[in-house]
Structures are given as C-alpha cells and as structure tokens.
Write a protein that holds these residues in place. Structure first.
Motif, PDB file in Angstrom:
ATOM      1  N   LEU A 121      33.289  40.455  55.191  1.00 13.08           N
ATOM      2  CA  LEU A 121      34.688  40.698  55.547  1.00 13.08           C
ATOM      3  C   LEU A 121      35.600  39.637  54.940  1.00 13.08           C
ATOM      4  N   GLN A 122      35.194  38.382  55.012  1.00 10.62           N
ATOM      5  CA  GLN A 122      36.010  37.310  54.441  1.00 10.62           C
ATOM      6  C   GLN A 122      36.084  37.431  52.923  1.00 10.62           C
ATOM      7  N   VAL A 123      34.964  37.781  52.300  1.00 10.75           N
ATOM      8  CA  VAL A 123      34.951  37.979  50.843  1.00 10.75           C
ATOM      9  C   VAL A 123      35.901  39.122  50.468  1.00 10.75           C
ATOM     10  N   ALA A 124      35.883  40.205  51.249  1.00 12.68           N
ATOM     11  CA  ALA A 124      36.774  41.342  50.988  1.00 12.68           C
ATOM     12  C   ALA A 124      38.233  40.923  51.088  1.00 12.68           C
ATOM     13  N   ILE A 125      38.563  40.137  52.112  1.00 14.45           N
ATOM     14  CA  ILE A 125      39.943  39.660  52.271  1.00 14.45           C
ATOM     15  C   ILE A 125      40.334  38.764  51.099  1.00 14.45           C
ATOM     16  N   ASP A 126      39.441  37.863  50.687  1.00 14.92           N
ATOM     17  CA  ASP A 126      39.728  36.971  49.555  1.00 14.92           C
ATOM     18  C   ASP A 126      39.969  37.761  48.269  1.00 14.92           C
ATOM     19  N   GLU A 127      39.162  38.795  48.044  1.00 16.69           N
ATOM     20  CA  GLU A 127      39.335  39.620  46.845  1.00 16.69           C
ATOM     21  C   GLU A 127      40.659  40.386  46.889  1.00 16.69           C
ATOM     22  N   MET A 128      40.975  40.911  48.064  1.00 15.24           N
ATOM     23  CA  MET A 128      42.244  41.645  48.206  1.00 15.24           C
ATOM     24  C   MET A 128      43.424  40.704  48.001  1.00 15.24           C
ATOM     25  N   LYS A 129      43.276  39.481  48.464  1.00 14.13           N
ATOM     26  CA  LYS A 129      44.336  38.473  48.331  1.00 14.13           C
ATOM     27  C   LYS A 129      44.628  38.188  46.856  1.00 14.13           C
ATOM     28  N   GLU A 130      43.573  38.100  46.044  1.00 14.79           N
ATOM     29  CA  GLU A 130      43.735  37.837  44.609  1.00 14.79           C
ATOM     30  C   GLU A 130      44.363  39.024  43.875  1.00 14.79           C
ATOM     31  N   ASP A 131      44.020  40.250  44.314  1.00 17.75           N
ATOM     32  CA  ASP A 131      44.495  41.459  43.631  1.00 17.75           C
ATOM     33  C   ASP A 131      45.878  41.917  44.083  1.00 17.75           C
ATOM     34  N   ASP A 132      46.358  41.405  45.189  1.00 17.43           N
ATOM     35  CA  ASP A 132      47.602  41.896  45.772  1.00 17.43           C
ATOM     36  C   ASP A 132      48.798  41.152  45.205  1.00 17.43           C
ATOM     37  N   SER A 133      49.739  41.889  44.641  1.00 14.34           N
ATOM     38  CA  SER A 133      50.925  41.249  44.069  1.00 14.34           C
ATOM     39  C   SER A 133      52.035  41.070  45.109  1.00 14.34           C
ATOM     40  N   ILE A 134      52.025  41.872  46.153  1.00 11.70           N
ATOM     41  CA  ILE A 134      53.088  41.806  47.157  1.00 11.70           C
ATOM     42  C   ILE A 134      52.912  40.606  48.094  1.00 11.70           C
ATOM     43  N   PHE A 135      51.703  40.426  48.598  1.00 13.12           N
ATOM     44  CA  PHE A 135      51.468  39.371  49.587  1.00 13.12           C
ATOM     45  C   PHE A 135      50.745  38.155  49.001  1.00 13.12           C
ATOM     46  N   GLN A 136      50.650  38.088  47.689  1.00  8.56           N
ATOM     47  CA  GLN A 136      49.962  36.967  47.051  1.00  8.56           C
ATOM     48  C   GLN A 136      50.687  35.672  47.408  1.00  8.56           C
ATOM     49  N   GLY A 137      49.946  34.686  47.859  1.00  7.67           N
ATOM     50  CA  GLY A 137      50.535  33.401  48.219  1.00  7.67           C
ATOM     51  C   GLY A 137      51.094  33.365  49.636  1.00  7.67           C
ATOM     52  N   ASN A 138      51.022  34.467  50.364  1.00  6.13           N
ATOM     53  CA  ASN A 138      51.531  34.518  51.728  1.00  6.13           C
ATOM     54  C   ASN A 138      50.360  34.294  52.691  1.00  6.13           C
ATOM     55  N   ASP A 139      49.968  33.017  52.834  1.00  6.02           N
ATOM     56  CA  ASP A 139      48.800  32.684  53.648  1.00  6.02           C
ATOM     57  C   ASP A 139      48.897  33.156  55.101  1.00  6.02           C
ATOM     58  N   PRO A 140      50.055  33.079  55.759  1.00  2.59           N
ATOM     59  CA  PRO A 140      50.118  33.583  57.141  1.00  2.59           C
ATOM     60  C   PRO A 140      49.743  35.070  57.249  1.00  2.59           C
ATOM     61  N   TYR A 141      50.124  35.860  56.252  1.00  3.36           N
ATOM     62  CA  TYR A 141      49.763  37.280  56.264  1.00  3.36           C
ATOM     63  C   TYR A 141      48.253  37.444  56.237  1.00  3.36           C
ATOM     64  N   TRP A 142      47.576  36.739  55.328  1.00  6.00           N
ATOM     65  CA  TRP A 142      46.133  36.880  55.171  1.00  6.00           C
ATOM     66  C   TRP A 142      45.392  36.321  56.370  1.00  6.00           C
ATOM     67  N   LYS A 143      45.891  35.256  56.966  1.00  3.80           N
ATOM     68  CA  LYS A 143      45.270  34.727  58.189  1.00  3.80           C
ATOM     69  C   LYS A 143      45.410  35.730  59.328  1.00  3.80           C
ATOM     70  N   ALA A 144      46.573  36.358  59.430  1.00  2.00           N
ATOM     71  CA  ALA A 144      46.793  37.369  60.473  1.00  2.00           C
ATOM     72  C   ALA A 144      45.869  38.574  60.260  1.00  2.00           C
ATOM     73  N   LEU A 145      45.692  38.973  59.015  1.00  2.00           N
ATOM     74  CA  LEU A 145      44.793  40.090  58.712  1.00  2.00           C
ATOM     75  C   LEU A 145      43.356  39.731  59.082  1.00  2.00           C
ATOM     76  N   ALA A 146      42.930  38.529  58.737  1.00  2.00           N
ATOM     77  CA  ALA A 146      41.575  38.087  59.079  1.00  2.00           C
ATOM     78  C   ALA A 146      41.385  38.060  60.601  1.00  2.00           C
ATOM     79  N   THR A 147      42.408  37.595  61.322  1.00  2.00           N
ATOM     80  CA  THR A 147      42.336  37.565  62.789  1.00  2.00           C
ATOM     81  C   THR A 147      42.235  38.979  63.338  1.00  2.00           C
ATOM     82  N   ARG A 148      43.021  39.882  62.785  1.00  2.00           N
ATOM     83  CA  ARG A 148      43.000  41.280  63.240  1.00  2.00           C
ATOM     84  C   ARG A 148      41.626  41.908  63.006  1.00  2.00           C
ATOM     85  N   VAL A 149      41.053  41.676  61.844  1.00  2.00           N
ATOM     86  CA  VAL A 149      39.730  42.217  61.521  1.00  2.00           C
ATOM     87  C   VAL A 149      38.687  41.652  62.493  1.00  2.00           C
TER      88      VAL A 149
END
Length: 162
Positions: free
Chosen positions: A39-67
């Motif tokens: 799950l963490q690897v999937a989030i990290d890969e999505m983070k690299e590929d995403d142009s909208i939320f790239q660099g928005n660490d609070p978004y990715w932390k919130a997504l990881a918490t939700r998962v």
C-alpha cells in the motif's frame, strides 16, 4: 470475504486506486498482514506520477491515513454488508438465497419457513400455513443474485471526532 474491493461503500476513487495499484483486488486481501508495504509503495508511485498533488505532502499523508483506517476497519469487522430489508428473511434475519412467497403475500427463506411450518403449522403471524401454500419467488431470487453480483456494498462507518 471474497467480494471485489469496489464494493466498499464510502471509499473514494483515489483510495480504491491505491488498493488496486497495491494488488489488493478483493476484500479478503485486506486481511493479509503484509499489505501495509504494498500500500505504501502504491501511494509513493502515485505520488511520483501525479501532476496535480505532486509535492503536496499533507494530501499524501491524509490518503495513507485513510487507506490505513479502511484496512483497520475491515479487519476489525466494522465493515458490514448493507443488505436491503426486502432481501432479508423475517425468520432468519439473513439475506435470502431461495425466497418463497406465501399465499398471504409474505416472503421467507424456503428452508426457514418449511421448518416453522413443520414445527407449528403456521407462519410468523400465527396464520395457518402448509408447504403447498408456498410458491417460488423467482423474481426476488433473481434480484438478490443481481444485487450480490453488482450492487452489494460494504458500509464503512465514518467515525466523527468531537
């Protein structure tokens, strides 16, 4: 539980995408203790590929918490299947698989009403009934099968913190 991961209700598209990217396709996969790493690897890969939320660490932390929260709730059996009342047998209080309708218009699970008739000779409303007064409810059986295949959702309660 071997239901598809898509049947989880109250789960957003992005969260479902994380589960799929991690290779978790059925609800039973969430019970595997080793699913945290994929799950963490999937989030990290999505983070690299995403142009909208790239660099928005609070978004990715919130997504990881939700998962993590969804996974924990499924594991703790807080995720319950939502089943419409008219698909539930009034005797067993379970989703019917072989519904029959009585001459009075009430629908029951076939085995349950047969057992009740054999024991008491009446339905749950104390009306005289024999097994020949029961008829297959093919349309309801088809509707339940369709629901189980296409519509069944697992409700994940949202806990509000006050």
């Amino acid at each position: 539980m071997d239901s598809r991961i898509e049947v989880l209700h109250n789960v957003g598209e992005r969260t479902l995408a994380v589960f799929k990217k991690a290779g978790l396709t059925i609800i039973g996969d969430l019970y595997v203790k080793s699913c945290a790493q994929p799950l963490q690897v999937a989030i990290d890969e999505m983070k690299e590929d995403d142009s909208i939320f790239q660099g928005n660490d609070p978004y990715w932390k919130a997504l990881a918490t939700r998962v993590r929260t969804i996974t924990d709730r499924v594991r703790s059996d807080e995720a319950r299947p939502y089943e419409p009342d008219h698909f539930i047998c009034p005797i067993t209080l379970q989703l019917m698989t072989d519904p029959v309708i009585s001459k009075y218009g009430d629908t029951y699970e076939k085995d349950a009403i047969h057992t009740l008739i054999d024991l008491k000779g009446e339905d749950i409303y104390h009306r005289k009934l024999v097994t020949s007064d029961l008829f297959e409810n093919r349309n309801l059986r088809k509707a339940i099968r369709y629901y189980k295949l296409h519509e069944l959702r697992f409700a994940i309660p949202i806990k509000l913190q006050l």
